[in-house]
Design a protein around this motif. Structure first.
Motif, PDB file in Angstrom:
ATOM      1  N   LEU A  13      52.124  40.405  18.111  1.00  0.00           N
ATOM      2  CA  LEU A  13      53.476  39.882  18.303  1.00  0.00           C
ATOM      3  C   LEU A  13      53.937  40.123  19.736  1.00  0.00           C
ATOM      4  CD1 LEU A  13      55.212  41.062  14.974  1.00  0.00           C
ATOM      5  CD2 LEU A  13      54.156  38.842  15.465  1.00  0.00           C
ATOM      6  N   LEU A  17      54.994  36.613  21.689  1.00  0.00           N
ATOM      7  CA  LEU A  17      56.367  36.133  21.479  1.00  0.00           C
ATOM      8  C   LEU A  17      57.217  36.326  22.731  1.00  0.00           C
ATOM      9  CD1 LEU A  17      57.209  37.314  17.838  1.00  0.00           C
ATOM     10  CD2 LEU A  17      56.108  35.216  18.613  1.00  0.00           C
ATOM     11  N   GLU A  21      63.016  36.329  21.280  1.00  0.00           N
ATOM     12  CA  GLU A  21      62.586  36.122  19.907  1.00  0.00           C
ATOM     13  C   GLU A  21      61.858  37.343  19.356  1.00  0.00           C
ATOM     14  OE1 GLU A  21      61.190  31.869  19.229  1.00  0.00           O
ATOM     15  OE2 GLU A  21      61.755  31.827  21.342  1.00  0.00           O
ATOM     16  N   GLU A  24      64.333  39.713  17.854  1.00  0.00           N
ATOM     17  CA  GLU A  24      64.813  39.303  16.531  1.00  0.00           C
ATOM     18  C   GLU A  24      63.735  39.504  15.467  1.00  0.00           C
ATOM     19  OE1 GLU A  24      68.001  39.432  16.172  1.00  0.00           O
ATOM     20  OE2 GLU A  24      68.160  37.561  15.033  1.00  0.00           O
ATOM     21  N   VAL A  25      62.505  39.119  15.810  1.00  0.00           N
ATOM     22  CA  VAL A  25      61.404  39.279  14.846  1.00  0.00           C
ATOM     23  C   VAL A  25      61.224  40.749  14.495  1.00  0.00           C
ATOM     24  CG1 VAL A  25      58.876  39.156  14.646  1.00  0.00           C
ATOM     25  CG2 VAL A  25      60.181  37.158  15.412  1.00  0.00           C
ATOM     26  N   ARG A  27      63.465  43.124  14.704  1.00  0.00           N
ATOM     27  CA  ARG A  27      64.614  43.603  13.930  1.00  0.00           C
ATOM     28  C   ARG A  27      64.449  43.226  12.462  1.00  0.00           C
ATOM     29  NH1 ARG A  27      69.051  41.621  11.757  1.00  0.00           N
ATOM     30  NH2 ARG A  27      68.731  39.515  12.528  1.00  0.00           N
ATOM     31  N   ILE A  28      64.045  41.975  12.216  1.00  0.00           N
ATOM     32  CA  ILE A  28      63.908  41.522  10.831  1.00  0.00           C
ATOM     33  C   ILE A  28      62.741  42.228  10.146  1.00  0.00           C
ATOM     34  CG2 ILE A  28      63.326  39.517   9.404  1.00  0.00           C
ATOM     35  CD1 ILE A  28      64.930  37.819  11.454  1.00  0.00           C
ATOM     36  N   LEU A  29      61.641  42.388  10.877  1.00  0.00           N
ATOM     37  CA  LEU A  29      60.459  42.997  10.252  1.00  0.00           C
ATOM     38  C   LEU A  29      60.549  44.513  10.164  1.00  0.00           C
ATOM     39  CD1 LEU A  29      57.380  41.084  11.739  1.00  0.00           C
ATOM     40  CD2 LEU A  29      58.343  40.897   9.432  1.00  0.00           C
ATOM     41  N   GLY A  31      63.422  46.603  11.348  1.00  0.00           N
ATOM     42  CA  GLY A  31      64.733  47.257  11.347  1.00  0.00           C
ATOM     43  C   GLY A  31      65.102  47.781  12.728  1.00  0.00           C
ATOM     44  N   ASP A 322      66.908  54.393   6.529  1.00  0.00           N
ATOM     45  CA  ASP A 322      67.813  53.291   6.888  1.00  0.00           C
ATOM     46  C   ASP A 322      67.104  51.934   6.878  1.00  0.00           C
ATOM     47  OD1 ASP A 322      66.253  53.445   9.118  1.00  0.00           O
ATOM     48  OD2 ASP A 322      67.884  53.720  10.541  1.00  0.00           O
ATOM     49  N   GLY A 323      65.882  51.882   6.378  1.00  0.00           N
ATOM     50  CA  GLY A 323      65.165  50.613   6.291  1.00  0.00           C
ATOM     51  C   GLY A 323      64.327  50.319   7.513  1.00  0.00           C
TER      52      GLY A 323
ATOM     53  N   PHE B   6      69.501  33.280  14.883  1.00  0.00           N
ATOM     54  CA  PHE B   6      68.054  33.073  14.874  1.00  0.00           C
ATOM     55  C   PHE B   6      67.682  32.337  13.582  1.00  0.00           C
ATOM     56  CE2 PHE B   6      63.835  34.987  13.822  1.00  0.00           C
ATOM     57  CZ  PHE B   6      63.130  34.565  14.930  1.00  0.00           C
ATOM     58  N   LEU B   9      62.124  33.623  10.868  1.00  0.00           N
ATOM     59  CA  LEU B   9      60.952  34.395  11.266  1.00  0.00           C
ATOM     60  C   LEU B   9      59.689  33.538  11.214  1.00  0.00           C
ATOM     61  CD1 LEU B   9      59.482  37.199  11.680  1.00  0.00           C
ATOM     62  CD2 LEU B   9      59.427  37.370   9.201  1.00  0.00           C
ATOM     63  N   HIS B  16      54.762  30.187  18.126  1.00  0.00           N
ATOM     64  CA  HIS B  16      54.229  30.918  19.276  1.00  0.00           C
ATOM     65  C   HIS B  16      52.832  31.507  19.111  1.00  0.00           C
ATOM     66  CE1 HIS B  16      57.942  30.554  21.499  1.00  0.00           C
ATOM     67  NE2 HIS B  16      58.615  30.973  20.452  1.00  0.00           N
ATOM     68  N   PRO B 265      66.649  44.180   7.286  1.00  0.00           N
ATOM     69  CA  PRO B 265      65.286  44.717   7.282  1.00  0.00           C
ATOM     70  C   PRO B 265      64.804  45.159   5.890  1.00  0.00           C
ATOM     71  CG  PRO B 265      66.602  45.681   9.037  1.00  0.00           C
ATOM     72  CD  PRO B 265      67.556  44.959   8.145  1.00  0.00           C
ATOM     73  N   MET B 266      65.732  45.333   4.953  1.00  0.00           N
ATOM     74  CA  MET B 266      65.326  45.695   3.588  1.00  0.00           C
ATOM     75  C   MET B 266      65.011  44.465   2.738  1.00  0.00           C
ATOM     76  SD  MET B 266      68.369  48.378   2.722  1.00  0.00           S
ATOM     77  CE  MET B 266      68.709  49.832   3.718  1.00  0.00           C
TER      78      MET B 266
END
Lengths: 383, 383
Positions: A13, A17, A21, A24-25, A27-29, A31, A322-323, B6, B9, B16, B265-266
């Motif tokens: 990644l 990337l 982006e 963001e990726v 953060r989502i994956l 946390g 916290d995830g 965004f 994902l 990319h 993230p959870m």
């Protein structure tokens, strides 16, 4: 074999990337971003000389007025076996002691307080062969075996709690167990915990060698936090993590041995879910590399007999309540992951999310008690 | 607000990453690839005209000799509110009926057998305001409300099971509940299930409006499979998923309303862990968009009063018992996710991994019964 394996999700990644982006990726994956630890230059160069990956990350908590921060550094060690599986057993064990010993020395340079090795770390994960000989010869006394003595020396020398998962021989009861020995930083054996759930899948019917553990959900109070060990296949059982947490575990270690085709898409899910659900830290450790055995064996999948059962994909990581989670170690190399965590985060997240207060456990105790009865009637509504 | 969010994902990775690496990344993140469903052109163009995303994926099982495949198509609908939150209430409800109705029509074109809407789908998620008026006016009878009647018509018209999560008014007991009404494809109300775990976090102390559900872990037997509904915050509680599974659920739906900063993230972890741990399918549905309220409110976080509480990030997805998952819908747009699943996969994976057999539930029933007592003594070993 390892050389053609994909090295690491995180590195891929980061290579491809664009920055905005990527953030963001991640953060989502993963946390909230874990900060990179500034590790001593001597440790970095020792790791490089000794040819293993060294990564360091930190999870922070908010400052509190009435409690000081409770910062602990854990070290997760993943490694390949050193000698071929048909080398003399004592040589294999000695070589593993030596390899892991030099990695622990680097952990000490990094200020690690608690280190955990991979499942049955002194041996190849030979249970796929279903041969009893010579593999049961790797079993040792948890209290007085050579490996425990070796770890006691390390523990005293480096003032470090050591979690040493081994194949245990309980000579008094003539039994074998898959056991984690917990050694205090004073060098004393604090106790042991046995693998609670035994797989019976693919190459792993480990009940050929040892049965379900009888040590319940023991938590070990150490100077650096209350810890527990959920060995390998127990990570698939949410109730196992949960009961360690109910007994007060702040960090639950999950030393494992698992291969790509079988479990890899679950790997990043289960220990992390446990950290979230139980407001604690979890540490997932997997061995790395491919282990080849002299005798061929079949895997109950209609395929031809073979001499190895796949690639152990490493990818050891730490999850926070916290995830968020740390990046993983590589899929291909020996590695030491150093993670600093402020244990105050557990109570802070528990006070925030309140899963223990909203959990309705007395009702589940009743429901579960009913559900396990032979005459249990599922609550099904039909038209 | 949504336009600067965004988008997805999955789309970012596909844009990319080079092909070979993309396939490894997807395997590690999402498991065995889900095949794309070939959806009817009329459905694709209707979705495009009506401005919502339409995606279709399929999970396959092995053929068996004694059981035919049991293929079911589920539809997950995520959507923004249609009218501003200060529009007349009946207009808001009618507009939501109309929007979701046109999405269900497309689901019917795609052969969907069971559709599930998002949590309290007829209204904005106004519980952050802590105002009782006018929001409690959105509450309806589960058995005889307008929304249930609306869904009964849809169910009969399209031969579709409908899961309709609403704010329920139980006039007989003068209570409000967060409830999912389950309507058979015959148009009959099969029953209802109430949210078992109520959050008390950030903007969500929903116990201002309704309390913990009293309907236990009911499973609904339908022509297309045995289903259960774990509403929103219940996804954080592994025991909740588990008891639905113990009662025989083959598909567990999780209609939710949750925002980015709090839980994202959870999101990809919890429902998926539940599918793995319980050998079943899980369907996670989140609303999408930002909802603005006339009165300002604070969020118990020391920050200034504001009029919205963040972006609902959509990202609805389906997880399978083998650890794989579908891609998610976007973070920003209304969407319909159509997923075909062969329910035979549940028993196949259960027979493979055997978590129910290796779960040691009688022992957990005893341990949990002890753990909830006031004088419970955690099992802690000290030096």
């Amino acid at each position: 074999m390892s050389s053609c394996e994909f090295e690491s999700l995180e590195k891929c990644l980061e290579t491809h990337l664009p920055e905005a982006e990527l953030s963001e990726v991640k953060r989502i994956l993963f946390g909230k971003e874990t900060k990179k630890l500034d590790l001593p230059a001597a440790a970095v160069s020792a790791a490089s000389e000794r040819d293993f990956e060294l990564q360091g990350f930190g999870f922070e908590a908010s400052p509190e007025q009435l409690r000081p921060a409770r910062r602990t550094r854990v070290g997760l060690i993943q490694n390949q076996i050193v000698l071929p599986t048909d080398a003399p057993i004592l040589d294999q064990i000695t070589a593993m002691h030596s390899r892991v010993g030099e990695m622990v020395e680097v952990a000490a340079m990094c200020g690690v307080n608690i280190v955990c090795f991979q499942e049955t770390w002194t041996m190849p994960f030979a249970f796929c062969t279903r041969e009893k000989e010579p593999w049961t010869e790797f079993a040792e006394s948890a209290e007085e075996g050579n490996t425990t003595r070796f770890c006691q020396e390390l523990a005293k020398k480096y003032n470090m709690v050591i979690i040493s998962p081994i194949l245990e021989r309980d000579a008094r009861h003539s039994t074998l167990w898959n056991t984690a020995v917990v050694i205090s930083n004073t060098g004393n054996v604090l106790g042991k915990t046995r693998k609670n759930h035994i797989p019976r899948i693919g190459d792993f019917n480990e009940s050929t060698y040892y049965m379900e553990g009888d040590s319940g959900h023991t938590v070990f109070q150490t100077q650096f936090g209350n810890i527990a060990v959920n060995i390998c296949y127990g990570r698939h059982h949410p109730l196992n993590w949960f009961m360690f947490s109910m007994n007060g575990a702040e960090i639950i270690f999950n030393p494992s041995a698992t291969v790509g085709a079988l479990s890899e898409p679950m790997w990043s899910i289960e220990a992390r879910n446990a950290a979230i659900a139980n407001h604690c830290f979890t540490c997932a450790i997997n061995r790395v590399g491919t282990e080849t055995f002299k005798s061929e064996f079949t895997s109950g999948d209609g395929k031809k007999a073979h001499h190895d059962f796949g690639h152990f994909y490493g990818s050891s990581y730490v999850s926070a309540p916290d995830g968020s989670r740390s990046p993983g170690l590589s899929r291909t190399r020996d590695g030491l992951l150093v993670v600093e965590m402020d244990l105050n985060l557990n109570r802070q997240i528990s006070d925030k999310w309140s899963f223990k207060m909203t959990g309705r456990y007395p009702e589940y105790a009743e429901e579960l008690t009913e559900a396990v009865k032979h005459d249990f009637k599922p609550k099904v509504v039909k038209e």
